[in-house]
Design a protein around this motif. Sequence first.
Motif, PDB file in Angstrom:
ATOM      1  N   TRP A  70      -8.276 -10.226  -2.254  1.00 15.31           N
ATOM      2  CA  TRP A  70      -8.202 -11.563  -1.676  1.00 15.31           C
ATOM      3  C   TRP A  70      -8.537 -12.635  -2.702  1.00 15.31           C
ATOM      4  CZ3 TRP A  70      -5.965 -11.854   2.919  1.00 15.31           C
ATOM      5  CH2 TRP A  70      -5.977 -10.738   3.741  1.00 15.31           C
ATOM      6  N   SER A  71      -9.129 -12.210  -3.799  1.00 14.70           N
ATOM      7  CA  SER A  71      -9.453 -13.174  -4.857  1.00 14.70           C
ATOM      8  C   SER A  71      -8.209 -13.706  -5.555  1.00 14.70           C
ATOM      9  CB  SER A  71     -10.384 -12.522  -5.885  1.00 14.70           C
ATOM     10  OG  SER A  71      -9.769 -11.383  -6.476  1.00 14.70           O
ATOM     11  N   ASN A  72      -7.044 -13.078  -5.316  1.00 16.33           N
ATOM     12  CA  ASN A  72      -5.817 -13.586  -5.927  1.00 16.33           C
ATOM     13  C   ASN A  72      -5.512 -15.018  -5.487  1.00 16.33           C
ATOM     14  OD1 ASN A  72      -5.333 -11.238  -7.341  1.00 16.33           O
ATOM     15  ND2 ASN A  72      -3.933 -10.386  -5.823  1.00 16.33           N
ATOM     16  N   TRP A 108       6.917  -8.366   1.880  1.00 15.65           N
ATOM     17  CA  TRP A 108       6.772  -7.920   0.489  1.00 15.65           C
ATOM     18  C   TRP A 108       6.020  -8.966  -0.338  1.00 15.65           C
ATOM     19  CZ3 TRP A 108       6.790  -3.781  -2.283  1.00 15.65           C
ATOM     20  CH2 TRP A 108       6.882  -3.867  -3.674  1.00 15.65           C
ATOM     21  N   MET A 109       6.289 -10.234  -0.101  1.00 15.77           N
ATOM     22  CA  MET A 109       5.570 -11.287  -0.810  1.00 15.77           C
ATOM     23  C   MET A 109       4.091 -11.261  -0.457  1.00 15.77           C
ATOM     24  SD  MET A 109       6.295 -15.406  -0.782  1.00 15.77           S
ATOM     25  CE  MET A 109       6.003 -15.522   0.983  1.00 15.77           C
ATOM     26  N   LEU A 110       3.780 -11.084   0.826  1.00 15.11           N
ATOM     27  CA  LEU A 110       2.388 -11.026   1.255  1.00 15.11           C
ATOM     28  C   LEU A 110       1.698  -9.800   0.671  1.00 15.11           C
ATOM     29  CD1 LEU A 110       0.118 -12.165   3.012  1.00 15.11           C
ATOM     30  CD2 LEU A 110       1.013 -10.814   4.914  1.00 15.11           C
ATOM     31  N   SER A 111       2.393  -8.663   0.659  1.00 20.19           N
ATOM     32  CA  SER A 111       1.816  -7.447   0.096  1.00 20.19           C
ATOM     33  C   SER A 111       1.537  -7.607  -1.403  1.00 20.19           C
ATOM     34  CB  SER A 111       2.755  -6.266   0.336  1.00 20.19           C
ATOM     35  OG  SER A 111       2.340  -5.116  -0.350  1.00 20.19           O
ATOM     36  N   THR A 112       2.494  -8.173  -2.137  1.00 21.37           N
ATOM     37  CA  THR A 112       2.319  -8.348  -3.574  1.00 21.37           C
ATOM     38  C   THR A 112       1.196  -9.321  -3.883  1.00 21.37           C
ATOM     39  OG1 THR A 112       4.684  -7.950  -3.863  1.00 21.37           O
ATOM     40  CG2 THR A 112       3.524  -8.925  -5.721  1.00 21.37           C
ATOM     41  N   SER A 113       1.000 -10.320  -3.022  1.00 25.53           N
ATOM     42  CA  SER A 113      -0.048 -11.308  -3.268  1.00 25.53           C
ATOM     43  C   SER A 113      -1.445 -10.717  -3.177  1.00 25.53           C
ATOM     44  CB  SER A 113       0.077 -12.461  -2.269  1.00 25.53           C
ATOM     45  OG  SER A 113      -0.252 -12.038  -0.950  1.00 25.53           O
ATOM     46  N   LEU A 114      -1.570  -9.530  -2.583  1.00 24.37           N
ATOM     47  CA  LEU A 114      -2.888  -8.889  -2.428  1.00 24.37           C
ATOM     48  C   LEU A 114      -3.073  -7.686  -3.344  1.00 24.37           C
ATOM     49  CD1 LEU A 114      -3.120  -9.025   1.471  1.00 24.37           C
ATOM     50  CD2 LEU A 114      -4.297 -10.506  -0.157  1.00 24.37           C
ATOM     51  N   LYS A 115      -2.114  -7.458  -4.252  1.00 26.10           N
ATOM     52  CA  LYS A 115      -2.169  -6.294  -5.133  1.00 26.10           C
ATOM     53  C   LYS A 115      -2.876  -6.619  -6.443  1.00 26.10           C
ATOM     54  CE  LYS A 115       2.217  -4.252  -3.558  1.00 26.10           C
ATOM     55  NZ  LYS A 115       3.601  -3.910  -3.970  1.00 26.10           N
ATOM     56  N   PHE A 128       2.638 -11.623 -11.349  1.00 24.67           N
ATOM     57  CA  PHE A 128       3.397 -11.652 -10.105  1.00 24.67           C
ATOM     58  C   PHE A 128       2.489 -11.684  -8.879  1.00 24.67           C
ATOM     59  CE2 PHE A 128       6.599  -9.874 -13.017  1.00 24.67           C
ATOM     60  CZ  PHE A 128       7.657 -10.721 -12.729  1.00 24.67           C
ATOM     61  N   ASN A 129       1.318 -11.090  -8.961  1.00 20.42           N
ATOM     62  CA  ASN A 129       0.418 -11.140  -7.805  1.00 20.42           C
ATOM     63  C   ASN A 129      -0.055 -12.570  -7.542  1.00 20.42           C
ATOM     64  OD1 ASN A 129      -0.982 -11.127 -10.214  1.00 20.42           O
ATOM     65  ND2 ASN A 129      -2.712  -9.954  -9.411  1.00 20.42           N
ATOM     66  N   LEU A 130      -0.370 -13.313  -8.611  1.00 18.89           N
ATOM     67  CA  LEU A 130      -0.776 -14.706  -8.430  1.00 18.89           C
ATOM     68  C   LEU A 130       0.408 -15.588  -8.049  1.00 18.89           C
ATOM     69  CD1 LEU A 130      -3.274 -15.174 -11.413  1.00 18.89           C
ATOM     70  CD2 LEU A 130      -3.693 -14.316  -9.095  1.00 18.89           C
ATOM     71  N   LEU A 134       4.577  -3.903 -10.232  1.00 24.69           N
ATOM     72  CA  LEU A 134       5.863  -3.438 -10.761  1.00 24.69           C
ATOM     73  C   LEU A 134       5.950  -1.914 -10.802  1.00 24.69           C
ATOM     74  CD1 LEU A 134       6.344  -5.954 -13.721  1.00 24.69           C
ATOM     75  CD2 LEU A 134       7.398  -6.038 -11.451  1.00 24.69           C
ATOM     76  N   THR A 135       5.217  -1.250  -9.940  1.00 20.98           N
ATOM     77  CA  THR A 135       5.258   0.203  -9.920  1.00 20.98           C
ATOM     78  C   THR A 135       6.584   0.700  -9.361  1.00 20.98           C
ATOM     79  OG1 THR A 135       4.200   0.202  -7.736  1.00 20.98           O
ATOM     80  CG2 THR A 135       2.770   0.437  -9.675  1.00 20.98           C
ATOM     81  N   ASN A 136       7.010   1.876  -9.788  1.00 19.04           N
ATOM     82  CA  ASN A 136       8.249   2.491  -9.330  1.00 19.04           C
ATOM     83  C   ASN A 136       7.945   3.934  -8.902  1.00 19.04           C
ATOM     84  OD1 ASN A 136      10.909   2.858  -8.722  1.00 19.04           O
ATOM     85  ND2 ASN A 136      11.564   3.221 -10.849  1.00 19.04           N
ATOM     86  N   PRO A 137       8.150   4.252  -7.619  1.00 18.35           N
ATOM     87  CA  PRO A 137       8.727   3.441  -6.543  1.00 18.35           C
ATOM     88  C   PRO A 137       7.765   2.346  -6.074  1.00 18.35           C
ATOM     89  CG  PRO A 137       7.958   5.525  -5.675  1.00 18.35           C
ATOM     90  CD  PRO A 137       7.805   5.620  -7.159  1.00 18.35           C
ATOM     91  N   PRO A 138       8.292   1.292  -5.455  1.00 22.27           N
ATOM     92  CA  PRO A 138       7.437   0.183  -5.015  1.00 22.27           C
ATOM     93  C   PRO A 138       6.384   0.648  -4.014  1.00 22.27           C
ATOM     94  CG  PRO A 138       9.750  -0.435  -4.945  1.00 22.27           C
ATOM     95  CD  PRO A 138       9.714   1.047  -5.193  1.00 22.27           C
ATOM     96  N   ARG A 139       5.246   0.017  -4.108  1.00 19.59           N
ATOM     97  CA  ARG A 139       4.129   0.366  -3.223  1.00 19.59           C
ATOM     98  C   ARG A 139       3.893  -0.785  -2.252  1.00 19.59           C
ATOM     99  NH1 ARG A 139      -1.483   3.089  -5.344  1.00 19.59           N
ATOM    100  NH2 ARG A 139      -2.403   3.473  -3.288  1.00 19.59           N
ATOM    101  N   TRP A 140       4.078  -0.504  -0.959  1.00 16.48           N
ATOM    102  CA  TRP A 140       3.956  -1.567   0.036  1.00 16.48           C
ATOM    103  C   TRP A 140       2.502  -1.926   0.310  1.00 16.48           C
ATOM    104  CZ3 TRP A 140       7.380  -4.778   2.432  1.00 16.48           C
ATOM    105  CH2 TRP A 140       8.737  -4.513   2.229  1.00 16.48           C
ATOM    106  N   ILE A 141       1.660  -0.932   0.443  1.00 14.61           N
ATOM    107  CA  ILE A 141       0.250  -1.179   0.782  1.00 14.61           C
ATOM    108  C   ILE A 141      -0.582  -1.064  -0.482  1.00 14.61           C
ATOM    109  CG2 ILE A 141      -1.707  -0.440   2.173  1.00 14.61           C
ATOM    110  CD1 ILE A 141       0.250   0.688   4.190  1.00 14.61           C
ATOM    111  N   PRO A 142      -1.314  -2.107  -0.876  1.00  9.18           N
ATOM    112  CA  PRO A 142      -2.133  -2.034  -2.093  1.00  9.18           C
ATOM    113  C   PRO A 142      -3.232  -0.990  -1.973  1.00  9.18           C
ATOM    114  CG  PRO A 142      -1.876  -4.302  -1.309  1.00  9.18           C
ATOM    115  CD  PRO A 142      -1.384  -3.414  -0.210  1.00  9.18           C
ATOM    116  N   SER A 143      -3.641  -0.439  -3.106  1.00  6.95           N
ATOM    117  CA  SER A 143      -4.750   0.517  -3.102  1.00  6.95           C
ATOM    118  C   SER A 143      -6.027  -0.147  -2.629  1.00  6.95           C
ATOM    119  CB  SER A 143      -4.940   1.097  -4.511  1.00  6.95           C
ATOM    120  OG  SER A 143      -5.185   0.054  -5.450  1.00  6.95           O
ATOM    121  N   HIS A 144      -6.231  -1.391  -2.993  1.00  5.90           N
ATOM    122  CA  HIS A 144      -7.315  -2.200  -2.433  1.00  5.90           C
ATOM    123  C   HIS A 144      -6.848  -3.658  -2.422  1.00  5.90           C
ATOM    124  CE1 HIS A 144      -7.957  -2.086  -6.797  1.00  5.90           C
ATOM    125  NE2 HIS A 144      -8.519  -3.276  -6.689  1.00  5.90           N
TER     126      HIS A 144
END
Length: 313
Positions: free
Chosen positions: A85-87, A59-66, A278-280, A72-82
């Motif tokens: 990597w610039s984060n 989850w931390m790795l997924s959020t770091s790429l969002k 939170f992504n950064l 903070l979307t509800n329901p949580p989204r595991w895979i980012p839309s794109h």
Amino acid sequence: MAAIPVAIYRIYAGLTTLLSRSESGRRVVRALESKVFRNTLAHIALVSLSILFVIPLLWMLSTSLKPIGETLTNPPRWIPSHFLWSNYPDAISYNSKELGYIPLLVYARNTIIVTILSVGGAVVSNSIVAYSFARIKWPGRDLFFGVTLATMMIPFPVVMVPTFALFKWLGWIGTFKPLWVPAFFASAFSIFLLRQFYRTIPMELSEAAKIDGCSEFRIFTDIIAPLSRPALMVVALFTFMGSWNDFLGPLIYLVDQNTFTLSLGLQAYQSQHGGTPFNLLMAASCLVILPVVIVFFLAQKVFIQGIATSGLK
């Protein structure tokens, strides 16, 4: 909670008794009690438990790429839309009106300095003290060793205020010294671990070296220390992880942002008035734990060997 294993055992015993009444049931019981089945069941249980620990990391790795809008979307989204990597470069050089500039590379430099000094001090001090307790006979040795082990039962909050007062009297508040100088005075757990390992080394080696005219220091540096490399690596790895991840120590003793460590610097990403990136924050967290993961996997074989041969269970 203790009644749960007992209940499971009773169910298992009743089931095997019931199955043993027929030939086909006895074959099932023999299959259940076979070593292959038990190993398979153990691996399934371990993999299932490991998944529970891996989920937060994923989850931390997924959020770091969002993007920030998907954190903070509800329901949580595991895979980012794109995948952004610039984060990661943004987390290293993050700057905002509210939080200000967060010099993550400066925090990394400070953490490396404190960690290297702590690891060096822990390995040297613990190895010498443990050698004295394990292989040198002196009056009151066992008593002092018992007192040393007893210090493990003293929680840190009990000594936190006196320790802070001591460092303040020495004028060390705001410097790195309170974070690495205590490592040069050894710790009870590392002393115990190394002492158990030293006791597995035959005394005949030391006696033969003494006949050849070696001093205790020469015996320690030329014979015992090289043979104790796995145990010393365990102490170094434990100290590395403890110093790298330490948050309370820097929080108490460091006052200038230029002296912050990584664990304390991560707190700077958390806004007190909303708008936390939170992504950064997760990208910076991934960068912080990466060295620990790399060091552990590189030293995993020696780490397990050191634990297995030290007599600890």
